[in-house]
Design a protein around this motif. Structure first.
Motif, PDB file in Angstrom:
ATOM      1  N   SER A 155       6.391 -31.380 -70.131  1.00  0.00           N
ATOM      2  CA  SER A 155       5.203 -32.394 -69.995  1.00  0.00           C
ATOM      3  C   SER A 155       5.234 -33.314 -71.342  1.00  0.00           C
ATOM      4  CB  SER A 155       3.824 -31.463 -70.154  1.00  0.00           C
ATOM      5  OG  SER A 155       3.801 -30.782 -71.298  1.00  0.00           O
ATOM      6  N   GLY A 156       5.429 -32.643 -72.323  1.00  0.00           N
ATOM      7  CA  GLY A 156       5.168 -33.446 -73.887  1.00  0.00           C
ATOM      8  C   GLY A 156       3.779 -33.320 -74.472  1.00  0.00           C
ATOM      9  N   PHE A 157       3.079 -33.114 -73.606  1.00  0.00           N
ATOM     10  CA  PHE A 157       1.536 -32.827 -74.061  1.00  0.00           C
ATOM     11  C   PHE A 157       1.171 -31.430 -74.299  1.00  0.00           C
ATOM     12  CE2 PHE A 157       1.124 -34.196 -69.622  1.00  0.00           C
ATOM     13  CZ  PHE A 157       0.979 -32.803 -69.215  1.00  0.00           C
ATOM     14  N   LEU A 158       2.079 -30.525 -73.854  1.00  0.00           N
ATOM     15  CA  LEU A 158       1.869 -29.139 -74.068  1.00  0.00           C
ATOM     16  C   LEU A 158       3.094 -28.525 -74.730  1.00  0.00           C
ATOM     17  CD1 LEU A 158       0.254 -27.937 -70.834  1.00  0.00           C
ATOM     18  CD2 LEU A 158      -0.911 -27.786 -73.071  1.00  0.00           C
ATOM     19  N   PRO A 159       3.151 -27.437 -75.355  1.00  0.00           N
ATOM     20  CA  PRO A 159       4.575 -26.923 -76.232  1.00  0.00           C
ATOM     21  C   PRO A 159       5.086 -26.290 -75.282  1.00  0.00           C
ATOM     22  CG  PRO A 159       2.551 -25.978 -77.285  1.00  0.00           C
ATOM     23  CD  PRO A 159       1.848 -26.810 -75.988  1.00  0.00           C
ATOM     24  N   ARG A 160       6.667 -26.467 -75.404  1.00  0.00           N
ATOM     25  CA  ARG A 160       7.575 -25.999 -74.395  1.00  0.00           C
ATOM     26  C   ARG A 160       7.362 -24.222 -74.267  1.00  0.00           C
ATOM     27  NH1 ARG A 160      11.917 -29.107 -73.046  1.00  0.00           N
ATOM     28  NH2 ARG A 160      13.261 -27.093 -72.943  1.00  0.00           N
ATOM     29  N   LEU A 161       7.284 -23.701 -75.490  1.00  0.00           N
ATOM     30  CA  LEU A 161       7.151 -22.354 -75.370  1.00  0.00           C
ATOM     31  C   LEU A 161       6.325 -21.631 -74.447  1.00  0.00           C
ATOM     32  CD1 LEU A 161       8.566 -19.494 -76.469  1.00  0.00           C
ATOM     33  CD2 LEU A 161       6.296 -19.648 -78.000  1.00  0.00           C
ATOM     34  N   PRO A 162       5.074 -22.048 -73.940  1.00  0.00           N
ATOM     35  CA  PRO A 162       4.489 -21.499 -72.870  1.00  0.00           C
ATOM     36  C   PRO A 162       4.750 -21.756 -71.307  1.00  0.00           C
ATOM     37  CG  PRO A 162       3.026 -22.632 -74.637  1.00  0.00           C
ATOM     38  CD  PRO A 162       4.284 -22.945 -75.017  1.00  0.00           C
ATOM     39  N   GLY A 163       5.528 -22.886 -71.511  1.00  0.00           N
ATOM     40  CA  GLY A 163       6.258 -23.336 -70.157  1.00  0.00           C
ATOM     41  C   GLY A 163       7.272 -22.283 -69.829  1.00  0.00           C
ATOM     42  N   ILE A 164       8.195 -22.201 -70.802  1.00  0.00           N
ATOM     43  CA  ILE A 164       9.288 -20.943 -70.740  1.00  0.00           C
ATOM     44  C   ILE A 164       8.935 -19.847 -70.296  1.00  0.00           C
ATOM     45  CG2 ILE A 164      11.222 -19.939 -71.951  1.00  0.00           C
ATOM     46  CD1 ILE A 164      11.420 -22.579 -73.484  1.00  0.00           C
ATOM     47  N   LEU A 165       7.583 -19.300 -71.143  1.00  0.00           N
ATOM     48  CA  LEU A 165       7.033 -18.083 -70.787  1.00  0.00           C
ATOM     49  C   LEU A 165       6.462 -17.965 -69.567  1.00  0.00           C
ATOM     50  CD1 LEU A 165       5.317 -17.097 -74.236  1.00  0.00           C
ATOM     51  CD2 LEU A 165       7.500 -16.417 -73.545  1.00  0.00           C
ATOM     52  N   LEU A 166       6.067 -19.012 -68.959  1.00  0.00           N
ATOM     53  CA  LEU A 166       5.419 -18.943 -67.793  1.00  0.00           C
ATOM     54  C   LEU A 166       6.428 -18.867 -66.474  1.00  0.00           C
ATOM     55  CD1 LEU A 166       2.481 -21.689 -67.573  1.00  0.00           C
ATOM     56  CD2 LEU A 166       2.085 -19.087 -67.386  1.00  0.00           C
ATOM     57  N   ALA A 167       7.388 -19.593 -66.727  1.00  0.00           N
ATOM     58  CA  ALA A 167       8.742 -19.348 -65.799  1.00  0.00           C
ATOM     59  C   ALA A 167       9.159 -18.172 -65.950  1.00  0.00           C
ATOM     60  CB  ALA A 167       9.732 -20.462 -66.373  1.00  0.00           C
ATOM     61  N   LEU A 168       9.403 -17.504 -67.006  1.00  0.00           N
ATOM     62  CA  LEU A 168       9.913 -16.031 -67.066  1.00  0.00           C
ATOM     63  C   LEU A 168       8.899 -14.938 -66.437  1.00  0.00           C
ATOM     64  CD1 LEU A 168      11.239 -15.936 -70.668  1.00  0.00           C
ATOM     65  CD2 LEU A 168      12.445 -15.771 -68.689  1.00  0.00           C
ATOM     66  N   ALA A 169       7.497 -15.625 -66.401  1.00  0.00           N
ATOM     67  CA  ALA A 169       6.395 -14.609 -66.094  1.00  0.00           C
ATOM     68  C   ALA A 169       6.896 -14.800 -64.362  1.00  0.00           C
ATOM     69  CB  ALA A 169       5.108 -14.959 -66.172  1.00  0.00           C
ATOM     70  N   GLY A 170       7.236 -16.006 -63.822  1.00  0.00           N
ATOM     71  CA  GLY A 170       7.101 -16.000 -62.398  1.00  0.00           C
ATOM     72  C   GLY A 170       8.672 -15.285 -61.844  1.00  0.00           C
ATOM     73  N   ALA A 200      -2.896 -19.200 -71.383  1.00  0.00           N
ATOM     74  CA  ALA A 200      -4.342 -19.418 -71.310  1.00  0.00           C
ATOM     75  C   ALA A 200      -5.181 -19.538 -72.593  1.00  0.00           C
ATOM     76  CB  ALA A 200      -4.965 -18.184 -70.793  1.00  0.00           C
ATOM     77  N   LEU A 201      -4.427 -18.925 -73.528  1.00  0.00           N
ATOM     78  CA  LEU A 201      -5.197 -18.783 -75.011  1.00  0.00           C
ATOM     79  C   LEU A 201      -4.989 -20.413 -75.600  1.00  0.00           C
ATOM     80  CD1 LEU A 201      -4.598 -15.650 -76.786  1.00  0.00           C
ATOM     81  CD2 LEU A 201      -6.755 -16.135 -75.440  1.00  0.00           C
ATOM     82  N   TRP A 202      -3.816 -20.873 -75.330  1.00  0.00           N
ATOM     83  CA  TRP A 202      -3.595 -22.364 -75.851  1.00  0.00           C
ATOM     84  C   TRP A 202      -4.321 -23.273 -75.149  1.00  0.00           C
ATOM     85  CZ3 TRP A 202      -0.003 -23.934 -79.506  1.00  0.00           C
ATOM     86  CH2 TRP A 202      -0.053 -24.983 -79.863  1.00  0.00           C
ATOM     87  N   LEU A 203      -4.502 -23.057 -73.876  1.00  0.00           N
ATOM     88  CA  LEU A 203      -5.577 -24.356 -73.048  1.00  0.00           C
ATOM     89  C   LEU A 203      -6.977 -23.837 -73.782  1.00  0.00           C
ATOM     90  CD1 LEU A 203      -4.191 -23.722 -69.530  1.00  0.00           C
ATOM     91  CD2 LEU A 203      -3.756 -25.662 -70.895  1.00  0.00           C
ATOM     92  N   LEU A 204      -7.350 -23.112 -74.004  1.00  0.00           N
ATOM     93  CA  LEU A 204      -8.676 -22.518 -74.264  1.00  0.00           C
ATOM     94  C   LEU A 204      -9.071 -22.910 -75.789  1.00  0.00           C
ATOM     95  CD1 LEU A 204     -11.232 -21.237 -73.129  1.00  0.00           C
ATOM     96  CD2 LEU A 204     -10.645 -19.072 -74.120  1.00  0.00           C
ATOM     97  N   ILE A 205      -7.867 -22.700 -76.633  1.00  0.00           N
ATOM     98  CA  ILE A 205      -8.149 -23.113 -78.146  1.00  0.00           C
ATOM     99  C   ILE A 205      -7.633 -24.333 -78.781  1.00  0.00           C
ATOM    100  CG2 ILE A 205      -7.588 -22.272 -80.413  1.00  0.00           C
ATOM    101  CD1 ILE A 205      -7.389 -19.317 -79.211  1.00  0.00           C
ATOM    102  N   LYS A 206      -6.466 -24.693 -78.256  1.00  0.00           N
ATOM    103  CA  LYS A 206      -5.686 -25.922 -78.609  1.00  0.00           C
ATOM    104  C   LYS A 206      -5.697 -27.226 -77.741  1.00  0.00           C
ATOM    105  CE  LYS A 206      -3.361 -26.429 -81.863  1.00  0.00           C
ATOM    106  NZ  LYS A 206      -3.695 -26.674 -83.098  1.00  0.00           N
ATOM    107  N   GLY A 207      -5.642 -26.749 -76.245  1.00  0.00           N
ATOM    108  CA  GLY A 207      -5.792 -27.988 -75.276  1.00  0.00           C
ATOM    109  C   GLY A 207      -4.436 -28.713 -75.233  1.00  0.00           C
ATOM    110  N   VAL A 208      -4.572 -29.979 -75.022  1.00  0.00           N
ATOM    111  CA  VAL A 208      -3.499 -31.037 -74.732  1.00  0.00           C
ATOM    112  C   VAL A 208      -3.528 -32.057 -75.706  1.00  0.00           C
ATOM    113  CG1 VAL A 208      -3.101 -30.381 -72.452  1.00  0.00           C
ATOM    114  CG2 VAL A 208      -4.448 -32.133 -73.105  1.00  0.00           C
ATOM    115  N   ASP A 209      -2.226 -32.467 -75.932  1.00  0.00           N
ATOM    116  CA  ASP A 209      -2.015 -33.832 -76.896  1.00  0.00           C
ATOM    117  C   ASP A 209      -2.868 -34.703 -75.832  1.00  0.00           C
ATOM    118  OD1 ASP A 209      -1.549 -36.286 -78.112  1.00  0.00           O
ATOM    119  OD2 ASP A 209       0.028 -35.197 -79.299  1.00  0.00           O
ATOM    120  N   ALA A 210      -4.254 -35.373 -76.516  1.00  0.00           N
ATOM    121  CA  ALA A 210      -4.429 -36.454 -75.601  1.00  0.00           C
ATOM    122  C   ALA A 210      -3.752 -37.781 -75.489  1.00  0.00           C
ATOM    123  CB  ALA A 210      -6.090 -36.610 -75.704  1.00  0.00           C
TER     124      ALA A 210
END
Length: 258
Positions: free
Chosen positions: A182-197, A233-243
């Motif tokens: 995305s570029g507007f969210l960190p890569r790490l949560p994305g990698i962790l989500l893919a690993l969860a899948g 989930a916590l990143w979305l709730l606390i930090k959000g995205v780079d607008a």
């Protein structure tokens, strides 16, 4: 008179109204994730705690005695189905600037998960309750047969979880890819989500192919899935995205007509 300069394709278009909308989207997504984290384990426990593996009579007796708890479990699972559908729509709106086709596929996979959960897990629980609490025409069967049906429905529920797990796994892998790119969210949560899948894929395929290792596959999900989904989930709730980065991605997507 001052000349105006047309925006460069691919450049960020200042959209100040996007900021509160994006913040709402991310907070809603994060909150829905937390609802799933809290409600799903409780509803599953409320139902599964009454099941005695291999003992149909004890299982049926537990459900009769604690019918209210069992009904709360059904209500919790119904809540999860509704939350998953809403979350699929919110994540689609949030991630579609990265790739509309992939974001749509991730949303459809999540909706498919919810549909299978509703058609399978919820229906088997309702059937169980009907057989145990209000047999009706099933009174033609003796008590042992009705109890056996109740246990059968609950054991089938455990297998249906593995079926909707395929769709959930696909949704997580695609969402992880979108987040990482995305570029507007960190890569790490994305990698962790893919690993969860991947963890859910391993559990579903592994349990069907090697049922003797069920506990091992469950441990794989516990290790891989919870960190990724919780961090996201916590990143979305606390930090959000780079607008600003989101606006840039949305502008590029509009020019690509993807």
């Amino acid at each position: 008179m001052t000349a105006t300069t047309a925006p460069t394709p691919g450049a960020a278009i200042p959209l100040p109204e996007d900021r509160p909308r994006l913040r709402r989207l991310t907070r809603v997504a994060g909150s829905l994730y937390l609802v799933i984290f809290v409600v799903y384990p409780l509803s599953t426990f409320a139902r599964s705690s009454l099941v005695v593996p291999g003992d149909a009579a004890a299982t049926a007796d537990n459900i009769r005695v604690q019918e209210t708890l069992f009904r709360w479990g059904i209500a919790g699972e119904a809540t999860i189905v509704l939350v998953e559908i809403v979350l699929a729509a919110v994540l689609y709106a949030l991630l579609r600037p990265v790739s509309r086709p992939v974001s749509l596929a991730a949303a459809l996979a999540r909706v498919a998960e919810a549909v299978v959960m509703a058609a399978g897990c919820l229906v088997t629980s309702v059937f169980t309750l009907t057989v145990v609490a209000d047999p009706g025409f099933l009174a033609a069967f003796d008590a042992d047969q009705r109890d056996a049906l109740a246990l059968l429905f609950q054991e089938a529920n455990d297998d249906i979880v593995l079926v909707w797990g395929f769709f959930f796994a696909l949704s997580l892998v695609l969402t992880g890819w979108l987040v990482a790119r995305s570029g507007f969210l960190p890569r790490l949560p994305g990698i962790l989500l893919a690993l969860a899948g991947i963890g859910y894929f391993v559990q579903s395929f592994g349990t069907f192919l090697a049922p003797g290792l069920t506990d091992t596959w469950a441990l794989v999900v516990l290790v891989l899935a919870i960190p990724g989904e919780l961090v996201f989930a916590l990143w979305l709730l606390i930090k959000g995205v780079d607008a600003d980065a989101w606006s840039t991605a949305a502008s590029r997507a509009e020019h690509r007509k993807v």
